[in-house]
Enzyme design. Structure first.
Site, mmCIF file in Angstrom:
data_model
loop_
_atom_site.group_PDB
_atom_site.id
_atom_site.type_symbol
_atom_site.label_atom_id
_atom_site.label_comp_id
_atom_site.label_asym_id
_atom_site.label_seq_id
_atom_site.Cartn_x
_atom_site.Cartn_y
_atom_site.Cartn_z
ATOM 1 N N ASP A 88 33.035 120.851 -42.726
ATOM 2 C CA ASP A 88 33.308 120.361 -41.367
ATOM 3 C C ASP A 88 32.861 121.325 -40.274
ATOM 4 O OD1 ASP A 88 34.523 118.213 -42.651
ATOM 5 O OD2 ASP A 88 36.471 119.207 -42.665
ATOM 6 N N GLY A 139 30.225 121.081 -38.618
ATOM 7 C CA GLY A 139 29.400 120.384 -37.629
ATOM 8 C C GLY A 139 27.975 120.190 -38.157
ATOM 9 N N LYS A 140 27.850 120.139 -39.487
ATOM 10 C CA LYS A 140 26.519 119.991 -40.108
ATOM 11 C C LYS A 140 25.831 118.708 -39.643
ATOM 12 C CE LYS A 140 28.577 120.138 -44.111
ATOM 13 N NZ LYS A 140 29.950 120.507 -43.707
ATOM 14 N N LYS A 172 26.188 116.891 -36.936
ATOM 15 C CA LYS A 172 25.692 116.969 -35.556
ATOM 16 C C LYS A 172 24.383 117.754 -35.496
ATOM 17 C CE LYS A 172 25.597 119.341 -31.476
ATOM 18 N NZ LYS A 172 26.069 119.867 -30.207
ATOM 19 N N ALA A 201 32.189 113.898 -48.386
ATOM 20 C CA ALA A 201 31.678 114.407 -47.108
ATOM 21 C C ALA A 201 32.007 113.430 -45.981
ATOM 22 C CB ALA A 201 30.170 114.600 -47.189
ATOM 23 N N GLY A 202 32.163 113.975 -44.780
ATOM 24 C CA GLY A 202 32.316 113.147 -43.583
ATOM 25 C C GLY A 202 31.592 113.852 -42.459
ATOM 26 N N HIS A 203 30.448 113.322 -42.048
ATOM 27 C CA HIS A 203 29.608 113.988 -41.058
ATOM 28 C C HIS A 203 29.593 113.158 -39.780
ATOM 29 C CE1 HIS A 203 27.318 115.881 -44.699
ATOM 30 N NE2 HIS A 203 28.536 116.348 -44.559
ATOM 31 N N GLN A 255 29.863 119.605 -47.672
ATOM 32 C CA GLN A 255 30.942 120.575 -47.891
ATOM 33 C C GLN A 255 30.533 121.933 -47.287
ATOM 34 O OE1 GLN A 255 30.156 118.402 -50.900
ATOM 35 N NE2 GLN A 255 31.536 117.167 -49.681
ATOM 36 N N THR A 288 35.277 122.313 -54.399
ATOM 37 C CA THR A 288 34.767 121.022 -54.845
ATOM 38 C C THR A 288 33.990 121.269 -56.140
ATOM 39 O OG1 THR A 288 33.656 118.990 -54.137
ATOM 40 C CG2 THR A 288 32.610 121.079 -53.481
ATOM 41 N N THR A 294 36.920 112.290 -43.328
ATOM 42 C CA THR A 294 36.962 111.413 -44.498
ATOM 43 C C THR A 294 38.378 110.914 -44.758
ATOM 44 O OG1 THR A 294 35.044 112.447 -45.487
ATOM 45 C CG2 THR A 294 36.509 111.318 -46.999
ATOM 46 N N ARG A 306 43.179 113.825 -42.749
ATOM 47 C CA ARG A 306 44.220 114.857 -42.883
ATOM 48 C C ARG A 306 44.043 115.926 -41.800
ATOM 49 N NH1 ARG A 306 43.294 116.901 -48.893
ATOM 50 N NH2 ARG A 306 41.142 116.400 -48.330
ATOM 51 N N LYS A 356 31.171 124.573 -32.053
ATOM 52 C CA LYS A 356 32.505 124.447 -31.455
ATOM 53 C C LYS A 356 32.907 125.672 -30.638
ATOM 54 C CE LYS A 356 35.034 121.192 -33.452
ATOM 55 N NZ LYS A 356 35.789 120.304 -34.366
ATOM 56 N N ASP A 393 32.913 125.799 -27.549
ATOM 57 C CA ASP A 393 33.694 125.270 -26.416
ATOM 58 C C ASP A 393 35.193 125.191 -26.726
ATOM 59 O OD1 ASP A 393 32.457 123.217 -28.217
ATOM 60 O OD2 ASP A 393 33.909 121.928 -27.218
HETATM 61 P P1 GDP Z 1 30.469 118.161 -40.866
HETATM 62 O O1 GDP Z 1 31.218 117.642 -42.042
HETATM 63 O O2 GDP Z 1 30.050 119.587 -41.042
HETATM 64 O O3 GDP Z 1 29.323 117.289 -40.455
HETATM 65 O O4 GDP Z 1 31.503 118.172 -39.658
HETATM 66 P P2 GDP Z 1 32.552 117.013 -39.256
HETATM 67 O O5 GDP Z 1 31.813 115.918 -38.593
HETATM 68 O O6 GDP Z 1 33.421 116.660 -40.410
HETATM 69 O O7 GDP Z 1 33.498 117.797 -38.263
HETATM 70 C C1 GDP Z 1 33.004 118.396 -37.107
HETATM 71 C C2 GDP Z 1 33.748 117.776 -35.897
HETATM 72 O O8 GDP Z 1 33.494 118.544 -34.753
HETATM 73 C C3 GDP Z 1 33.244 116.392 -35.570
HETATM 74 O O9 GDP Z 1 34.297 115.661 -34.992
HETATM 75 C C4 GDP Z 1 32.149 116.645 -34.519
HETATM 76 O O10 GDP Z 1 31.955 115.555 -33.633
HETATM 77 C C5 GDP Z 1 32.734 117.809 -33.796
HETATM 78 N N1 GDP Z 1 31.772 118.782 -33.251
HETATM 79 C C6 GDP Z 1 30.594 119.210 -33.788
HETATM 80 N N2 GDP Z 1 30.074 120.206 -33.029
HETATM 81 C C7 GDP Z 1 30.945 120.405 -32.018
HETATM 82 C C8 GDP Z 1 30.996 121.322 -30.922
HETATM 83 O O11 GDP Z 1 30.129 122.167 -30.732
HETATM 84 N N3 GDP Z 1 32.080 121.241 -30.093
HETATM 85 C C9 GDP Z 1 33.076 120.325 -30.261
HETATM 86 N N4 GDP Z 1 34.088 120.322 -29.407
HETATM 87 N N5 GDP Z 1 33.068 119.450 -31.293
HETATM 88 C C10 GDP Z 1 32.027 119.513 -32.158
HETATM 89 P P1 IMO Z 2 32.007 117.871 -45.336
HETATM 90 O O1 IMO Z 2 30.657 117.570 -45.896
HETATM 91 C C1 IMO Z 2 35.967 119.666 -45.859
HETATM 92 C C2 IMO Z 2 37.579 119.711 -49.916
HETATM 93 C C3 IMO Z 2 38.821 118.860 -50.168
HETATM 94 C C4 IMO Z 2 39.503 119.682 -51.241
HETATM 95 C C5 IMO Z 2 38.335 120.203 -52.072
HETATM 96 C C6 IMO Z 2 38.051 119.392 -53.328
HETATM 97 O O2 IMO Z 2 32.520 116.832 -44.393
HETATM 98 O O3 IMO Z 2 32.060 119.252 -44.774
HETATM 99 P P2 IMO Z 2 36.893 117.029 -53.705
HETATM 100 O O4 IMO Z 2 37.326 115.664 -53.261
HETATM 101 O O5 IMO Z 2 35.542 117.429 -53.253
HETATM 102 O O6 IMO Z 2 37.084 117.252 -55.183
HETATM 103 O O7 IMO Z 2 37.963 118.014 -53.002
HETATM 104 O O8 IMO Z 2 37.203 120.162 -51.222
HETATM 105 N N1 IMO Z 2 36.436 118.983 -49.344
HETATM 106 C C7 IMO Z 2 36.060 119.087 -48.069
HETATM 107 N N2 IMO Z 2 36.617 119.752 -47.037
HETATM 108 N N3 IMO Z 2 34.806 118.989 -45.684
HETATM 109 C C8 IMO Z 2 34.224 118.343 -46.710
HETATM 110 O O9 IMO Z 2 32.995 117.761 -46.611
HETATM 111 C C9 IMO Z 2 34.868 118.335 -47.963
HETATM 112 N N4 IMO Z 2 34.588 117.782 -49.160
HETATM 113 C C10 IMO Z 2 35.547 118.196 -49.993
HETATM 114 O O10 IMO Z 2 39.602 118.750 -48.999
HETATM 115 O O11 IMO Z 2 40.145 120.794 -50.664
HETATM 116 MG MG MG Z 3 33.097 116.791 -42.466
#
Ligand code: GDP
Ligand code: IMO
Ligand code: MG
Length: 407
Positions: free
Chosen positions: A14, A16-17, A19, A40-42, A222, A237, A298, A301, A329, A331
């Site tokens: 998480d 910010g990959k 983005k 994953a949740g991007h 991840q 993971t 995703t 939580r 992040k 900011d």
């Molecule tokens: P990823 O899994 O690495 O792609 O990241 P996620 O999307 O799960 O989580 C990153 C969160 O931070 C998302 O809600 C993005 O919209 C947000 N985000 C990404 N870059 C920035 C930033 O520079 N500033 C702020 N405030 N939010 C950001």
């Molecule tokens: P992105 O790509 C944050 C964490 C889970 C748990 C551990 C194992 O959005 O960054 P799994 O379901 O993979 O067997 O869970 O890994 N986890 C993540 N945490 N971002 C993710 O993906 C994750 N994918 C798995 O919360 O601790």
């Molecule tokens: Mg994510």
């Protein structure tokens, strides 16, 4: 000259990959994933509209960019079908630019059932998506793969052995309900269109593209501290989330990676259980969570929050051969009076902090390094110096354009 870039999270996910991949995809011809699955949740934000991707690579919003799911992924067909459907409803086109490796191992409903029932006992805090059990079957050489959908009669034989094995685990080890073979088979057959439309020998495609000199982005999912070998085992993971995973997960040798962009938040978060040396439990944690909207993309939580850990990052930068850093992040730190950064651990493994003056100014409109307050510049330069790695990108908001590129 090609310019193939690997983009990786350096923390616990998480970062910010999504983005950053979306922002950089503009200048590339393909975006390819090499590990993980729909755990994953991007999150991408463009022109005020937000999209959350779980499987589809974060280049998909650019109409001419090719997108690949490599052999290293574990693939849930219903999850992929749903995601494609939703994106198509937003007029995103998949034709002739989306490819799924025939060698992906499939996630079955029985994997999900095992993951969920097992995690109740083990308490890793998994996403409950069946990731661990699916990778187990891959390593044990009994997985059903995407390419097995080519021949339904052969698939039935393989699948029946596997589902039978899963049901024994569910019933005998966990006293849980078995799943009907017919239902598992039906889930695969009902998604046969995915196979017909997108199956590909992606290793050959990648070889062709690399030889042509196409510019490719490799998108990690991840984060490095969740890596099966180098992460905080067993709270990890089940895939290789570090740079080593790219070559095995796509069939592209390390010599074809021209740069490695490591992404870290300006602080740290973690979802699920496991060690977290710089975790905070005070009002600073609340402020990071609130301002940073730290809830999982995703599972929804709440994410645990803490200060940046440069001691841990220093090792992670080495493991990945990171050539450039991206700090996201920034900011979120705007309102803090003081910011702390872990630079070492003491003999009790407690973090040793360096304290920085905050800047208490809005950075979200900054578009160049010079636009940033002096205290924020100092913070970035300290990270760069300590990790001995140049910072090439700073992100100051979720939108594609809230990005600072540093030469
Ligand atoms: P990823 O899994 O690495 O792609 O990241 P996620 O999307 O799960 O989580 C990153 C969160 O931070 C998302 O809600 C993005 O919209 C947000 N985000 C990404 N870059 C920035 C930033 O520079 N500033 C702020 N405030 N939010 C950001
Ligand atoms: P992105 O790509 C944050 C964490 C889970 C748990 C551990 C194992 O959005 O960054 P799994 O379901 O993979 O067997 O869970 O890994 N986890 C993540 N945490 N971002 C993710 O993906 C994750 N994918 C798995 O919360 O601790
Ligand atoms: Mg994510």
């Amino acid at each position: 000259m090609s310019n193939n870039t690997l983009i990786l999270g350096l923390q616990w996910g998480d970062e910010g990959k999504g983005k950053i991949v979306d922002a950089l995809a503009e200048g590339s011809e393909a975006v390819c994933r090499f590990q993980g699955g729909h755990n994953a949740g991007h999150t991408l934000k463009v022109d005020g509209e937000q999209k959350v991707l779980h499987l589809v690579p974060s280049g998909i919003l650019h109409p001419s960019v090719h997108c690949v799911l490599g052999n290293g992924l574990v693939l849930s067909l219903p999850a992929l079908a749903k995601e494609i459907q939703e994106l198509k409803e937003s007029n995103i086109n998949f034709k002739d630019r989306f490819y799924v490796s025939e060698d992906c191992s499939l996630i079955l409903p029985t994997h999900i059932a095992i993951d969920q029932v097992r995690d109740k006992e083990e308490g890793i805090g998994t996403t409950g998506r069946g990731i661990g059990p699916a990778y187990e079957d891959k390593i044990a050489r009994r997985a059903v793969r995407f390419g097995d959908l080519k021949n339904i009669e052969d698939l039935k034989i393989k699948l029946s052995t596997l589902v039978n094995y899963h049901n024994q685990i569910l019933q005998n080890l966990y006293n849980a309900q078995p799943l009907a073979f017919e239902d598992v088979l039906e889930e695969l057959i009902s998604n046969i269109d995915l196979y017909n439309n997108y199956h590909c020998k992606t290793q050959d495609l990648l070889k062709h593209w690399v030889k042509q000199g196409k510019n490719i982005l490799f998108e990690g999912a991840q984060g490095s501290m969740l890596d099966i070998d180098h992460g905080t085992y067993p709270y990890v993971t089940s895939s290789s989330t570090t740079a080593g995973g790219l070559s095995s997960g796509l069939g592209v040798g390390p010599r074809h990676i021209d740069s490695i962009l490591g992404i870290t938040k300006a602080y740290t978060t973690r979802v699920g259980e496991g060690p977290f040396a710089t975790e905070l439990f005070d009002s600073n944690a609340e402020q990071l969570a609130k301002v940073g909207h730290e809830f999982g993309a995703t599972t929804g939580r709440p994410r645990r929050c803490g200060w940046l850990d440069l001691k841990a990052l220093e090792t992670i930068v080495f493991i990945n051969s990171v050539t450039n850093l991206c700090i996201t992040k920034l900011d979120v730190l705007d309102g803090f009076e003081e910011i702390q950064v872990c630079i070492d651990y003491d003999q009790n493994q407690q973090p040793v902090y360096e304290t920085f003056r905050g800047w208490q100014q809005d950075t979200s409109d900054a578009r160049s390094f010079d636009d940033l307050p002096k205290a924020a510049q100092d913070y970035i330069l300290f990270i760069e110096e300590t990790l001995d790695c140049p910072v090439g990108i700073v992100s100051v908001g979720p939108s594609r354009d809230q990005t600072i590129y540093i030469d």
